[in-house]
Design a protein around this motif. Structure first.
Motif, mmCIF file in Angstrom:
data_model
loop_
_atom_site.group_PDB
_atom_site.id
_atom_site.type_symbol
_atom_site.label_atom_id
_atom_site.label_comp_id
_atom_site.label_asym_id
_atom_site.label_seq_id
_atom_site.Cartn_x
_atom_site.Cartn_y
_atom_site.Cartn_z
ATOM 1 N N THR A 1 -73.868 42.887 24.195
ATOM 2 C CA THR A 1 -75.053 43.224 23.410
ATOM 3 C C THR A 1 -74.678 44.067 22.204
ATOM 4 N N HIS A 2 -75.226 43.654 21.060
ATOM 5 C CA HIS A 2 -75.019 44.413 19.826
ATOM 6 C C HIS A 2 -76.284 45.210 19.537
ATOM 7 N N PHE A 3 -76.137 46.498 19.297
ATOM 8 C CA PHE A 3 -77.278 47.362 18.974
ATOM 9 C C PHE A 3 -77.182 47.795 17.514
ATOM 10 N N ASN A 4 -78.322 47.870 16.887
ATOM 11 C CA ASN A 4 -78.387 48.357 15.515
ATOM 12 C C ASN A 4 -79.569 49.294 15.384
ATOM 13 N N LEU A 5 -79.302 50.440 14.789
ATOM 14 C CA LEU A 5 -80.351 51.445 14.592
ATOM 15 C C LEU A 5 -80.408 51.744 13.101
ATOM 16 N N LEU A 6 -81.585 51.625 12.516
ATOM 17 C CA LEU A 6 -81.713 51.809 11.080
ATOM 18 C C LEU A 6 -82.931 52.658 10.796
ATOM 19 N N GLY A 7 -82.799 53.652 9.933
ATOM 20 C CA GLY A 7 -83.979 54.431 9.582
ATOM 21 C C GLY A 7 -83.645 55.786 8.999
ATOM 22 N N THR A 8 -84.692 56.561 8.803
ATOM 23 C CA THR A 8 -84.553 57.887 8.185
ATOM 24 C C THR A 8 -84.410 58.933 9.289
ATOM 25 N N LEU A 9 -83.344 58.793 10.057
ATOM 26 C CA LEU A 9 -83.124 59.705 11.182
ATOM 27 C C LEU A 9 -82.134 60.781 10.800
ATOM 28 N N PHE B 1 -90.620 52.176 14.851
ATOM 29 C CA PHE B 1 -91.323 53.421 15.162
ATOM 30 C C PHE B 1 -91.507 54.222 13.876
ATOM 31 N N GLU B 2 -92.616 54.949 13.799
ATOM 32 C CA GLU B 2 -92.889 55.746 12.600
ATOM 33 C C GLU B 2 -93.388 57.137 12.967
ATOM 34 N N LYS B 3 -93.075 58.098 12.079
ATOM 35 C CA LYS B 3 -93.589 59.468 12.214
ATOM 36 C C LYS B 3 -93.793 59.990 10.801
ATOM 37 N N ALA B 4 -95.028 60.121 10.392
ATOM 38 C CA ALA B 4 -95.354 60.535 9.013
ATOM 39 C C ALA B 4 -94.628 59.579 8.056
ATOM 40 N N ASP B 5 -93.738 60.116 7.209
ATOM 41 C CA ASP B 5 -93.044 59.235 6.261
ATOM 42 C C ASP B 5 -91.642 58.865 6.757
ATOM 43 N N GLN B 6 -91.380 59.151 8.014
ATOM 44 C CA GLN B 6 -90.085 58.781 8.602
ATOM 45 C C GLN B 6 -90.272 57.573 9.512
ATOM 46 N N TRP B 7 -89.206 56.822 9.674
ATOM 47 C CA TRP B 7 -89.294 55.604 10.472
ATOM 48 C C TRP B 7 -87.914 55.229 10.990
ATOM 49 N N PHE B 8 -87.875 54.414 12.011
ATOM 50 C CA PHE B 8 -86.616 53.792 12.412
ATOM 51 C C PHE B 8 -86.905 52.503 13.165
ATOM 52 N N VAL B 9 -85.924 51.595 13.080
ATOM 53 C CA VAL B 9 -86.000 50.335 13.818
ATOM 54 C C VAL B 9 -84.792 50.297 14.736
ATOM 55 N N ILE B 10 -85.040 50.008 15.998
ATOM 56 C CA ILE B 10 -83.944 49.799 16.927
ATOM 57 C C ILE B 10 -83.946 48.335 17.325
ATOM 58 N N GLU B 11 -82.779 47.734 17.263
ATOM 59 C CA GLU B 11 -82.674 46.298 17.498
ATOM 60 C C GLU B 11 -81.509 46.015 18.428
ATOM 61 N N MET B 12 -81.741 45.060 19.318
ATOM 62 C CA MET B 12 -80.640 44.637 20.181
ATOM 63 C C MET B 12 -80.488 43.121 20.050
ATOM 64 N N MET B 13 -79.245 42.660 20.048
ATOM 65 C CA MET B 13 -78.974 41.218 20.019
ATOM 66 C C MET B 13 -77.954 40.911 21.096
ATOM 67 N N GLU B 14 -78.308 39.965 21.947
ATOM 68 C CA GLU B 14 -77.367 39.556 22.988
ATOM 69 C C GLU B 14 -77.050 38.084 22.798
ATOM 70 N N PHE B 15 -75.772 37.788 22.710
ATOM 71 C CA PHE B 15 -75.341 36.401 22.513
ATOM 72 C C PHE B 15 -75.101 35.785 23.891
ATOM 73 N N THR B 16 -76.034 34.929 24.266
ATOM 74 C CA THR B 16 -76.135 34.500 25.655
ATOM 75 C C THR B 16 -75.377 33.215 25.965
#
Lengths: 285, 141
Positions: free
Chosen positions: A260-268, A197-212
């Motif tokens: 489930t493993h969640f990872n959030l990365l960005g300029t928040l 996701f982006e907003k002007a010059d800010q951004w973030f990525v949300i990711e989920m990983m589930e080991f099934t």
């Protein structure tokens, strides 16, 4: 007169740039005198003797001739010296360019790479096409797993996974951010979905990983954005591991919910971070 | 001319050596990547000596090319050493994506222990980064 004599005379009198040396003249004279009397060319003998009687050049004449030779030699040399200077300058520029390019790549100086890489690619120093290595044959058998699915999506209209739907339906995305691109993958032992996701010059990525895979798989992931000592904090009842990157490149947050493993990365900022995690966690419970 | 060239070369070497110190961030030993958000593998034993290998990586933003450049499988021998059994094999990459994953089925021998070494690749803005990775071990069943 014989043909040879005519040729010699022609050389002697008509081609001033191919004069015979005195020893050559003497050899000609000896050869002519060795012939039988009726075959001798007396005129040729007389001419050769006249030539041999010519006075050697005076010092002034020698100096003039030598100057003429030097001038001619210098004229020929003047051109290569210019070319040599140009070649040395060009080689120096190439050497400086290559040193700068390798240093910039080694230390990832993006400000320099922006200028150097296009030039390097133009001249074929670096390939702009990063191709996967050619594999070698092996006696062991490998097969592409057939039970996998991978989808890249750029619209929120057709979401390929429940997680993507949860991100949208939970309304966990802060105001002002627009969806850019996402990727979803599912295989026997991993389901993964991330959304940018982006907003002007800010951004973030949300990711989920589930080991099934329930059979205790070997799983090992590196999260490269985590440069500082992590903090474990609680956000709206969720225990999260928080990494504030020291290079001011943003926040990296990880947390677990079940398998489930969640990872959030960005300029928040912290408010946005708290909002996303709290909202999503509540929705997924 | 010679002096000018000598000075030019000396300045370029000096420039490269001094800026190198400024480039190193003060960290606890790890260094952030501007290319990779995460990368790794999941290995499952699925019977008959087979291993199910899943490679996955996520870029920081959108990468022009992302994935695994190459990989190899190693086996633990009786002396406890890891030996290469597959040679270097070609991986899989994708263009203009935020993440890429793929899976392979490896036909090994039940009872043997294996691991995977691979090179993850991320290309962004005409420059690239690679990460060498060694997985954990897994015994084939």
């Amino acid at each position: 007169m014989s043909n040879d004599s005519n040729k010699i005379l022609d050389r002697l009198f008509n081609h001033h740039d191919t004069e015979l040396m005195p020893n050559e003249l003497r050899q000609l004279l000896d050869a002519e005198l060795a012939k039988p009397e009726d075959e001798m060319d007396t005129q040729l003998i007389s001419d050769i003797i006249d030539l041999l009687d010519i006075e050697p050049p005076t010092p002034a004449e020698k100096k003039a001739d030598w100057s003429a030779i030097e001038k001619k030699y210098r004229r020929k040399r003047r051109l290569p010296r210019v070319l040599r200077s140009i070649a040395i300058t060009a080689a120096s520029i190439v050497a400086v360019f290559l040193i700068s390019l390798t240093s910039a790549k080694a230390f990832n100086w993006t400000f320099l790479l922006k200028f150097l890489l296009p030039v390097a690619q133009t001249f074929g120093i670096i390939s702009s096409d990063y191709t996967v290595d050619d594999g070698q044959e092996t006696e062991y058998r490998f097969e592409d797993a057939m039970d996998t699915q991978e989808v890249d999506f750029t619209s929120l209209d057709e979401l390929p996974s429940q997680f993507a739907a949860a991100v949208v339906e939970s309304d966990c995305v802060p105001d002002g951010y627009g969806f850019v691109q996402g990727n979803w993958y599912k295989s026997f032992n991993l389901e993964k979905c991330n959304m940018l996701f982006e907003k002007a010059d800010q951004w973030f990525v949300i990711e989920m990983m589930e080991f099934t895979d329930d059979t205790d798989p070997t799983t090992d992931f590196e999260f490269e954005r985590q440069v500082d000592v992590p903090l474990t904090i609680e956000i709206n009842g969720v225990e999260v591991t928080l990494y504030y990157n020291s290079d001011d490149s943003g926040i990296s947050v990880s947390w677990l919910q079940g398998n489930t493993h969640f990872n959030l990365l960005g300029t928040l900022d912290e408010e946005e971070l708290t909002y996303i995690i709290g909202t999503l966690h509540s929705y997924l419970q | 001319m010679k002096k000018f060239i000598a000075v030019l070369l000396a300045l370029s070497v000096l420039f490269c050596s001094t800026v190198a110190f400024a480039a190193l961030p003060e960290t606890d030993g790890t260094q952030a990547s501007n290319y990779f958000q995460s990368y790794g593998m999941t290995i499952s034993a699925i019977g008959s000596g087979r291993l199910y290998l899943t490679f996955s990586c996520t870029a920081v933003g959108v990468a022009s090319q992302l994935g695994v450049a190459n990989y190899m499988v190693q086996k633990k021998n009786s002396a406890g050493q890891w030996v290469d059994i597959s040679g270097q094999l070609s991986g899989s990459t994708k263009y203009n994506t935020t993440s890429h994953s793929f899976s392979k089925t490896f036909y090994g021998v039940a009872g043997e222990t294996y691991r995977v070494k691979c090179t993850f690749l991320c290309v962004k803005n005409n420059s690239s980064e690679t990460k060498s990775y060694t997985s954990g071990k897994k015994k084939a069943t």
